[in-house]
Design an enzyme around this catalytic site. Structure first.
Site, PDB file in Angstrom:
ATOM      1  N   PHE A 161       3.806  21.515 -11.790  1.00 15.10           N
ATOM      2  CA  PHE A 161       2.620  20.662 -11.543  1.00 15.10           C
ATOM      3  C   PHE A 161       1.651  20.677 -12.720  1.00 15.10           C
ATOM      4  O   PHE A 161       0.474  20.356 -12.549  1.00 15.10           O
ATOM      5  CB  PHE A 161       1.884  21.085 -10.261  1.00 15.10           C
ATOM      6  CG  PHE A 161       2.775  21.384  -9.092  1.00 15.10           C
ATOM      7  CD1 PHE A 161       3.566  20.384  -8.537  1.00 15.10           C
ATOM      8  CD2 PHE A 161       2.835  22.659  -8.547  1.00 15.10           C
ATOM      9  CE1 PHE A 161       4.394  20.659  -7.460  1.00 15.10           C
ATOM     10  CE2 PHE A 161       3.675  22.932  -7.475  1.00 15.10           C
ATOM     11  CZ  PHE A 161       4.450  21.935  -6.930  1.00 15.10           C
ATOM     12  N   ILE A 200      16.360   4.391  -8.851  1.00 17.98           N
ATOM     13  CA  ILE A 200      16.298   5.736  -8.284  1.00 17.98           C
ATOM     14  C   ILE A 200      17.681   6.364  -8.458  1.00 17.98           C
ATOM     15  O   ILE A 200      18.671   5.880  -7.901  1.00 17.98           O
ATOM     16  CB  ILE A 200      15.896   5.680  -6.797  1.00 17.98           C
ATOM     17  CG1 ILE A 200      14.509   5.034  -6.650  1.00 17.98           C
ATOM     18  CG2 ILE A 200      15.930   7.070  -6.174  1.00 17.98           C
ATOM     19  CD1 ILE A 200      13.377   5.718  -7.406  1.00 17.98           C
ATOM     20  N   GLU A 250       4.628  11.952 -10.411  1.00 17.27           N
ATOM     21  CA  GLU A 250       3.187  11.973 -10.206  1.00 17.27           C
ATOM     22  C   GLU A 250       2.639  10.809  -9.398  1.00 17.27           C
ATOM     23  O   GLU A 250       1.572  10.902  -8.792  1.00 17.27           O
ATOM     24  CB  GLU A 250       2.497  12.037 -11.588  1.00 17.27           C
ATOM     25  CG  GLU A 250       2.740  13.397 -12.221  1.00 17.27           C
ATOM     26  CD  GLU A 250       2.431  13.467 -13.696  1.00 17.27           C
ATOM     27  OE1 GLU A 250       3.117  12.774 -14.469  1.00 17.27           O
ATOM     28  OE2 GLU A 250       1.524  14.208 -14.081  1.00 17.27           O
TER      29      GLU A 250
HETATM   30 MO1  MOS Z   1       2.532  17.355 -15.223  1.00  9.40          MO
HETATM   31  S1  MOS Z   1       0.473  17.439 -14.970  1.00  9.40           S
HETATM   32  O1  MOS Z   1       2.888  15.955 -16.014  1.00  9.40           O
HETATM   33  O2  MOS Z   1       2.901  18.731 -16.095  1.00  9.40           O
END
Ligand code: MOS
Length: 722
Positions: free
Chosen positions: A231, A613, A689
């Site tokens: 993340f 996908i 994201e």
């Molecule tokens: Mo992520 S915030 O693209 O590592």
């Protein structure tokens, strides 16, 4: 669409996958970090004598007995300065020492015996107090204006709008809380360093270790195939990594440093605090004529990262007049860093809330307002989108979710003690195709090995490697061995910016095609080849020629060639003639208890337009994971900074709230699956994201529809709904 099980699923669920901290080289010693207990000041002295006398202790490193590290020069999302090189403290929980001992427990106990004296200064620890002194970011662009001919300012355009709204939206600091805490294991053989460290791209720590240790990149091998969530918090290379490598070099034995969960909160960076003052102006029919967003982000004194939080307002909806500004409030807090959809996630909470507030002011359905302002080209550059099916996301989602059942009057739908509301928002994230190199080896056992220094954070990237190589090679997916997380393999795209599959996918296909050509050439030319001199082709895993066929593994075995190895590089897309984004639409139902104010998300649908996908099974999980994180952002997450001390008040997993299973409703995900053939022949954009973007806005909009309350400061806790 294909739906394939994770190739790494069995090793992960049986515990056979070894994460960074699972490595125990011969002669291992254990490091434990000492962290500061003031947020700003100078360290006057540290009494390490009791720790040095403690059982099993090998060394205690502090700013007064440092491991020498060279200054960092390369950009990184982590801190600007290496640890222990001076006596300054610039946040609470900063690394100020490393104890190395024979066992982890001995190192931890000895660390507790170290006492530190500070000349403490009052920290800048309140974002609100810092707002009047917010400054344009150094090196950043303070403002962007796009105005229609004849319009002299955004405020003039707003004043001329039939309907306008202005509101301020704020978001708190957040932290990633990936399941796997950070850890580094470093061992030296002569002047060669082997490192296992949790990373979103194993070449990232190589860069930082090269400069901080003053050695060549060729001397460093980072191996880390398994990562327990990222993340953004495993993109930067944080203080413990060079420190552990330097300790191992100084002591002549391997050292492992694992951060405690509490240390992860401060030694590793967090998502900044943001404020956005948004004005939207529209004609009576809903056409946007002015979009203004003044964004402010917190920024740590320890590094330069801030969220350019208003910028999404320049990229999502068409408007003749656009304005954003960027400012930062510098604080004496741990590093601010990237976290899933940096800037866009927080940016969308404000923009998508404001769109609903404008729809209310217009007396318009919020979905109709978005349909009205969907744009075929980028609102600033004017470049056409490479591939955009956002309108279909809206329409498919509305139909499937039952949007027509939404009451236009807030607070009018109830179910027993619960007020029921529906909300929606646009999901989006920027897309790109970076450069990526991949190696394919066809082996005499009939297997293909596909290698590149990419990372699988739990996303399914390694399975994407296997699927795409298997498809090109015409063999079953389980005959492909993906090798990720090894810095000695070619430079594939790292795991960040939703850019892994879009870059690595085309490279895997190129390399697999090249491997086919290489084996065909070998078959046609090798002196022992039964196909020698024939017109050789390749299909379904077999070499064919002269009416005969043979699986490539058998051929290689026959020729005594253990493997055929090729590397291919797929170039970066220059992005000159098109603009690239992934899109989607979130729909949710939220129920708010009329007596307690408790908000519960009851249903969710996300319709996604992210190009091809590759594996619907893992892609679905990626989207659901982003929605879960978005629900956390909307209702729970709030990293509290004590204004007097600069200490995080809730830096534990017990106190920093994230959603658990009972907070999460069934999440329905639908992929449109239109290939983005402008971006690549594979047509995959990115999905990591996009799904958190818009999620908190959708919740806020549903809460408003349920209750009539508009909450503009995240998280939407029950006290704000009473
Ligand atoms: Mo992520 S915030 O693209 O590592």
């Amino acid at each position: 669409m294909r739906s394939v099980n994770r190739e790494d699923g069995p090793v992960k669920v049986t515990g056979a996958a070894r994460y960074a901290a699972d490595h125990h080289p011969e002669g291992l010693a254990y490091g434990y970090l000492i962290t500061s207990t003031v947020a700003r000041g100078t360290i006057l002295g540290m009494d390490t004598a009791p720790a040095e006398r403690a059982p099993g202790v090998i060394a205690v490193y502090t700013p007064f007995n440092p491991l020498r590290l060279h200054p960092y020069t390369q950009a990184d999302t982590a801190e600007l300065l290496p640890p222990l090189q001076d006596d300054r403290v610039c946040y609470y929980g900063q690394v100020i020492g490393l104890v190395v001992a024979e066992t982890f427990e001995q190192a931890r106990d000895a660390a507790a015996l170290v006492t530190t004296r500070y000349d403490a200064e009052r920290p800048r620890a309140s974002f609100t107090a810092g707002l009047p002194n917010a400054t344009p970011p150094s090196g950043g662009t303070p403002e962007t204006d796009v105005l229609a001919p004849g319009v002299t300012s955004i405020d003039e355009a707003l004043a001329a709008s039939d309907v306008s709204i202005t509101e301020t939206y704020t978001t708190p600091a957040e932290t990633h809380v990936a399941m796997e805490p950070h850890a580094t294991v470093a061992s030296w053989t002569g002047d060669r360093l082997t490192v296992h460290t949790a990373s979103q791209g194993v070449r990232l720590p190589v860069e930082r270790l090269t400069e901080s240790l003053g050695i060549d990149a060729a001397q460093i091998h980072v191996i880390n195939p398994y990562v327990g969530g990222g993340f953004g918090n495993k993109w930067g290379t944080w203080a413990h990594t060079p420190l552990t490598a330097a300790a191992a070099r100084a002591l002549g034995r391997p050292v492992k440093t694992v951060l405690t969960r509490e240390q992860v909160f401060t030694v590793i960076g967090h998502r900044p605090i943001t404020s956005q003052t948004v004005s939207l102006g529209a004609a009576a029919d809903g056409t946007l004529v002015a979009v203004k967003n003044d964004g402010i982000s917190s920024k740590s004194a320890a590094n330069d990262f801030y969220e350019s939080v208003a910028d999404l307002s320049l990229a999502l909806y068409g408007s003749a007049n656009l304005h954003v500004s960027r400012k930062v409030v510098t604080m004496d807090v741990p590093a601010t860093t990237i976290m899933r959809a940096p800037a866009e996630s927080n940016g969308s909470f404000a923009l998508e809330s404001a769109m609903d507030e404008l729809a209310d002011a217009l007396g318009m359905d919020p979905l109709d307002l978005r349909l009205k302002n969907d744009t075929p080209s980028h609102p600033v550059s004017g470049l056409p989108w490479s591939s955009k099916h956002l309108e279909e996301c809206y329409r498919v989602g509305a139909e499937r979710f039952g949007w027509s059942r939404r009451s236009p009057r807030p607070g009018t739908v109830t179910d027993g003690d619960w007020l029921v509301g529906l909300g929606m928002a646009t999901a989006t994230f920027g897309a790109s195709r970076g450069e990526a190199s991949i190696e394919v080896r066809l082996r005499d056992d009939g297997r293909a090995v596909v290698s590149g220094a990419a990372a699988d954070l739990g996303t399914g990237q390694s399975t994407v490697f296997a699927i795409l190589a298997a498809e090109v090679l015409g063999i079953p997916v389980d005959r492909v061995t993906p090798v990720l997380g090894d810095s000695a393999t070619p430079p594939a795209a790292k795991a960040g910016g939703s850019g892994s599959t879009s870059a690595n996918g085309p490279a895997v296909r190129l390399a697999a095609e090249a491997a086919k050509e290489a084996v065909v050439k070998l078959a046609a030319e090798h002196e022992k080849s039964p196909f020698r001199g024939e017109a050789v082709t390749y299909a379904d895993g077999e070499v064919r020629g002269g009416g005969d066929a043979m699986p490539f593994g058998e051929l290689l075995a026959l020729l005594g060639v253990p493997e055929v190895e090729v590397t291919a590089t797929s170039p970066r897309h220059p992005r000159r003639e098109h603009a690239f984004r992934s899109f989607g639409a979130h729909f949710c139902e939220v129920r708010v208890n009329r007596w307690t104010g408790e908000p519960r998300v009851a249903r969710w649908l996300c319709v996604v337009d992210a190009g091809t996908i590759v594996n619907v099974k893992t892609a679905r999980s990626q989207i659901a994971g982003g929605v879960v994180m978005g629900i956390g952002q909307a209702l729970l997450e709030d990293l509290r900074i004590e204004p007097d001390t600069g200490r995080f008040g809730n830096a534990t997993m017990a106190d920093y709230l994230v959603p658990v299973n009972t907070d999460i409703p069934p999440i329905d995900v639908e992929f449109l699956n239109y290939p983005d053939t402008v971006l690549s022949d594979l047509g995959a954009r990115g999905i990591g994201e996009l799904s958190i973007v818009g999620a908190a806005g959708a919740v806020a909009n549903a809460v408003h529809n349920a209750t009539g309350r508009r909450v503009r400061d995240l998280p939407i806790t029950l006290d704000k709904l009473l």
